[in-house]
Scaffold this motif. Structure first.
Motif: not given
Length: 202
Positions: A1-10, A41-46, A61-68, A176-180
């Protein structure tokens, strides 16, 4: 799944009475996920541990719709070792379990507990985007069928019960995020393409 939906899966729930029963994240688009496969893309790890003896790594981890966000500690030795050896930025594939955390302000944050992390090529990321888009659009279509009168599956019914009354609940945003995301992989400027279509209609 894309990050935009995952972060809403509360709604992260645990069916059954046993403490060892698996946990699931209920996606707003109507499917329960016990494990998640993401590529980005793993952009940062601390290390965010307060202890000098134990590591607790936070990976972004950055994807096309947001960040995991993924967190690995002493109980995720394989993922911990992998993160130590990766120098960001790098494309990675992660298999992990969803977990939720409620802040002092009452906000529910969703993240991944990684089981495995692997460095991958850009082509693997692109293929993941295409396949994830197909699955996302199929789930949205099933939800729309229910809105038109089709019988709801147990997962879809739970998603509607949990998220349906939220004023921010909008499947159109995921579509819309999926199409983008697909447009990014294809190298298409979706706004410019929409403008061209409008010009052709005049």
């Amino acid at each position: 799944m894309f990050a935009s939906e995952f972060e809403d899966a509360t709604d992260v729930f645990q069916p059954g009475d046993s403490e060892r029963s698996p946990k699931y994240a209920m996606l707003p688009s109507g499917e329960a996920a016990n494990r998640v496969f993401v590529v980005g893309t793993l952009t940062d790890c601390e290390d965010i541990s307060n202890s000098s003896d134990l590591e607790y790594l936070q990976a972004r981890i950055v994807g096309p719709t947001g960040t995991f966000f993924a967190y690995a500690g002493q109980y995720q030795q394989e993922a911990l070792g992998a993160l130590r050896g990766i120098e960001a930025p790098e494309y990675v594939a992660i298999v992990g379990k969803p977990r939720s955390y409620e802040t002092d302000e009452g906000e529910t944050l969703v993240s991944l507990t990684p089981e495995s992390i692997t460095v991958v090529e850009e082509g693997t990321r692109d293929q993941w985007v295409v396949e994830t888009a197909e699955h996302t659009l199929a789930r949205i279509e099933a939800m729309e069928d229910v809105e038109m009168g089709a019988e709801a599956s147990p997962d879809i019914q739970r998603a509607l019960d949990v998220y349906g009354d939220d004023e921010d609940f909008d499947l159109g945003e995921y579509e819309q995020g999926t199409k983008e995301a697909l447009a990014q992989v294809a190298g298409i400027d979706i706004e410019e393409n929409d403008d061209d279509e409008e010009d052709g209609e005049e």
